[in-house]
Design a protein around this motif. Structure first.
Motif, short mmCIF file in Angstrom:
data_model
loop_
_atom_site.label_atom_id
_atom_site.label_comp_id
_atom_site.label_asym_id
_atom_site.label_seq_id
_atom_site.Cartn_x
_atom_site.Cartn_y
_atom_site.Cartn_z
N THR A 239 -6.11 7.56 -2.61
CA THR A 239 -6.88 6.76 -3.57
C THR A 239 -6.58 5.29 -3.32
OG1 THR A 239 -7.40 6.45 -5.92
CG2 THR A 239 -5.10 6.89 -5.34
N ASN A 240 -7.00 4.43 -4.24
CA ASN A 240 -6.70 2.99 -4.17
C ASN A 240 -5.46 2.67 -4.98
OD1 ASN A 240 -10.18 2.28 -4.17
ND2 ASN A 240 -8.80 1.89 -2.47
N ASN A 241 -4.74 1.64 -4.53
CA ASN A 241 -3.58 1.20 -5.31
C ASN A 241 -3.99 0.67 -6.67
OD1 ASN A 241 -0.69 0.16 -5.61
ND2 ASN A 241 -1.87 -1.74 -5.77
N HIS A 242 -5.13 -0.05 -6.74
CA HIS A 242 -5.50 -0.63 -8.04
C HIS A 242 -5.91 0.44 -9.06
CE1 HIS A 242 -9.68 -0.57 -6.30
NE2 HIS A 242 -10.00 -0.30 -7.55
N VAL A 243 -6.18 1.67 -8.59
CA VAL A 243 -6.49 2.75 -9.52
C VAL A 243 -5.25 3.20 -10.27
CG1 VAL A 243 -7.30 5.14 -9.69
CG2 VAL A 243 -8.50 3.52 -8.21
N ARG A 272 2.51 3.67 -2.34
CA ARG A 272 1.38 2.77 -2.52
C ARG A 272 1.62 1.49 -1.75
NH1 ARG A 272 1.45 -0.94 -7.16
NH2 ARG A 272 3.61 -1.30 -7.81
N ASP A 273 0.54 0.79 -1.39
CA ASP A 273 0.64 -0.43 -0.60
C ASP A 273 -0.29 -1.48 -1.21
OD1 ASP A 273 1.16 -2.28 1.38
OD2 ASP A 273 -0.31 -1.44 2.76
N VAL A 274 0.29 -2.56 -1.73
CA VAL A 274 -0.51 -3.60 -2.37
C VAL A 274 -1.23 -4.46 -1.35
CG1 VAL A 274 1.04 -3.67 -4.37
CG2 VAL A 274 1.44 -5.22 -2.44
N ARG A 275 -0.80 -4.44 -0.07
CA ARG A 275 -1.41 -5.27 0.96
C ARG A 275 -2.69 -4.67 1.53
NH1 ARG A 275 0.43 -10.15 -0.04
NH2 ARG A 275 2.71 -10.26 -0.03
N SER A 339 -4.03 -4.89 -12.22
CA SER A 339 -3.66 -4.47 -10.88
C SER A 339 -2.82 -5.53 -10.19
CB SER A 339 -4.92 -4.17 -10.05
OG SER A 339 -4.59 -3.95 -8.70
N ASP A 340 -1.86 -5.06 -9.35
CA ASP A 340 -1.05 -5.99 -8.57
C ASP A 340 -1.49 -6.01 -7.11
OD1 ASP A 340 -0.27 -3.47 -7.86
OD2 ASP A 340 1.85 -3.71 -8.34
N THR A 341 -2.66 -5.47 -6.80
CA THR A 341 -3.16 -5.48 -5.44
C THR A 341 -3.43 -6.92 -4.98
OG1 THR A 341 -4.19 -3.30 -5.62
CG2 THR A 341 -5.07 -4.78 -3.93
N ASP A 342 -2.93 -7.26 -3.79
CA ASP A 342 -3.16 -8.57 -3.20
C ASP A 342 -3.46 -8.34 -1.73
OD1 ASP A 342 -3.35 -11.22 -2.61
OD2 ASP A 342 -1.24 -11.70 -2.94
#
Length: 498
Positions: A239-243, A272-275, A339-342
């Motif tokens: 899935t996506n990290n921001h989910v 999970r990977d925010v990058r 979300s902490d996705t960057d």
């Protein structure tokens, strides 16, 4: 002492007063003293200068009161009319406002000056007859056989009745043929109960849907949902990290996965990977899992059909179709309150409808193979406008494998921060800072150098440089081109890990 009483001396003749002047003999007369007079009052009411005794008509040099001319408006309203005498009384015999030639009275009886003459009597019109009594009504027998109506009138009435009937019948017949009836009890609807051949999209949806899941995150203050797909029978879900970011940052959050058969099970975060905005979940004790088939995103062609799966706005088992609109599209994803996705993803662009809740779901080709992970949309009002973006599966697979194995992942980096520059001289990523001892420093890059190409990929901005560096391999030399002081140079750099 005199014998004259005191009252006689006061009220009668005073022996000490001079009869001619009225002054007391032998006594000096004192001047009259009254209240002092102000200079203004003396100027208005006093004697003019140089005048003694009674007033004279000699003009004085002192200013005298003057009567101002009346206001023109007041003079017109209250003054005497033009041509009148000094008196305000009007001539009672004047004919002001009346016509000189007035019409004579129409009625000589009302004119006292009319001569005597013969005329019509006072009542010249005869009196109207009084109301007449209504006669007996005529029946059909009297009408037909009473010889009170002419035969031609009866014939005319009969002809008119026949014509009206014929015209009504013709109009009714015509309207019945031209305008069909609105309702009918003889209509039966035909139903084709033969098996309908399934289309390609229907077949793909039937095959892929069991591998797609809806992911729900609930915290003490809010809840959210997204999508994912099973990649291994051991229960791993991509899935996506921001989910799942809220669940990763809140130990009290509840994380659940809902399968296509409505089976709801708890899930754990394997990594999970925010990058790169990729995350992997793990579910346990779930039998008969359907694993999604993975494709090759490097073989995508612009215009080929694709199908998006997911749970937009919490509506699970949703399928939308579209085409590949573009590839290698750099799309930045910035952190926000949820979300902490960057990250900057090297996205597949599609016009298949993707909405909030589709994130993490699979983007598949016409053979049902996953070629991307639905991640982001560009929308003016929060909904799909045909600009959806997915992480290519060729980039998501190695990251997912690393997260399953180690729970974390490292990325290539060269040690620079950059900004987009576009002017008449050059397009590219301008180096703002070079970290000491970094791969970029060892390669000779300096501040204000503009990188225009990296590992064979044209660079027109900072986001494209970020994607190009992340797609390189750690420890493997990469060629790049840069612009400095109006000249273009080439060099090599070996990315390190972050």
């Amino acid at each position: 002492m005199s014998d004259t009483p005191d009252w006689a001396a006061r009220d009668g003749a005073d022996p000490t007063r001079d009869p001619s002047t009225g002054d007391r003999s032998g006594e000096p007369r004192e001047p009259h003293r009254g209240a002092p007079v102000s200079p203004q009052t003396a100027a208005v009411f006093g004697r003019p200068d140089g005048v003694q005794g009674s007033f004279s008509q000699t003009p004085s040099a002192q200013p005298q009161p003057q009567i101002a001319a009346p206001d023109p408006v007041l003079a017109e309203a209250f003054g005497r009319p033009a041509g009148t005498a000094d008196t305000l009384q009007r001539d009672p015999y004047a004919t002001f406002g009346r016509d000189d030639d007035e019409a004579e009275p129409a009625d000589p009886w009302r004119d006292p000056g009319s001569p005597a003459q013969l005329d019509a009597p006072a009542l010249s019109e005869p009196e109207a007859d009084g109301p007449r009594a209504t006669g007996p009504r005529m029946g059909i027998r009297e009408l037909l056989f009473g010889d009170r109506v002419h035969w031609w009138a009866l014939a005319t009435l009969a002809i008119v009745a026949v014509l009206v009937g014929v015209a009504g019948g013709l109009i009714g017949r015509w309207t019945a043929e031209v305008i069909p009836p609105l309702n009918s009890n003889t209509v039966e609807l035909d139903v084709d109960d033969s098996d309908a051949a399934s289309g390609d999209v229907a077949k793909v949806a039937t095959a892929v849907a069991p591998s797609v899941v809806m992911i729900e995150v609930r915290t003490a203050s809010e809840g959210s949902s997204g999508s994912g797909f099973v990649v291994d029978k051991m229960g791993y879900i991509v899935t996506n990290n921001h989910v799942i970011s809220a669940a990763a940052n809140d130990k009290e959050a509840k994380l659940e996965v809902v399968f296509s058969d409505h089976n709801r099970v708890p899930a754990r975060i394997a990594g999970r990977d925010v990058r790169t905005d990729v995350a992997v979940l793990k579910v346990d004790d779930v039998e008969n899992l359907t694993v999604a088939k993975l494709g090759d995103s490097s073989k995508l062609e612009i215009g080929q059909p694709v199908i998006a799966f997911g749970a937009p706005l919490g509506l699970d088992r949703t399928v939308t179709t579209g085409i590949v609109s573009a590839v290698d599209r750099p799309v930045p994803l910035r952190p926000d309150a949820s979300s902490d996705t960057d990250a900057v993803i090297n996205a597949i662009q599609t016009d298949a409808a993707i909405n909030p809740g589709n994130s993490g779901g699979p983007l598949v080709d016409a053979q049902g193979r996953v070629i991307g992970v639905n991640t982001a949309i560009a929308a003016a009002g929060g909904g799909s406008i045909g600009l959806g973006f997915a992480i290519p599966i060729n980039e998501a697979v190695p990251i997912s494998e690393k997260l399953i194995a180690d729970g974390s992942v490292t990325h290539p980096q060269i040690g620079v921060t950059a900004a987009t520059v576009r002017n008449d001289q050059v397009f590219g990523a301008r180096v703002k800072d070079v970290a000491a001892g970094s791969p970029a420093a060892r390669a000779g890059l300096k501040e204000n150098d503009v990188i225009t190409e990296f590992d064979g990929r044209p660079i027109e901005g900072a986001d494209e440089l970020t994607v190009a560096v992340r797609m390189a391999k750690i420890g493997q030399e990469v060629k790049y081109t840069y612009w400095r002081d109006g000249r273009t140079f080439s060099g090599t750099v070996t990315p390190g890990d972050d």
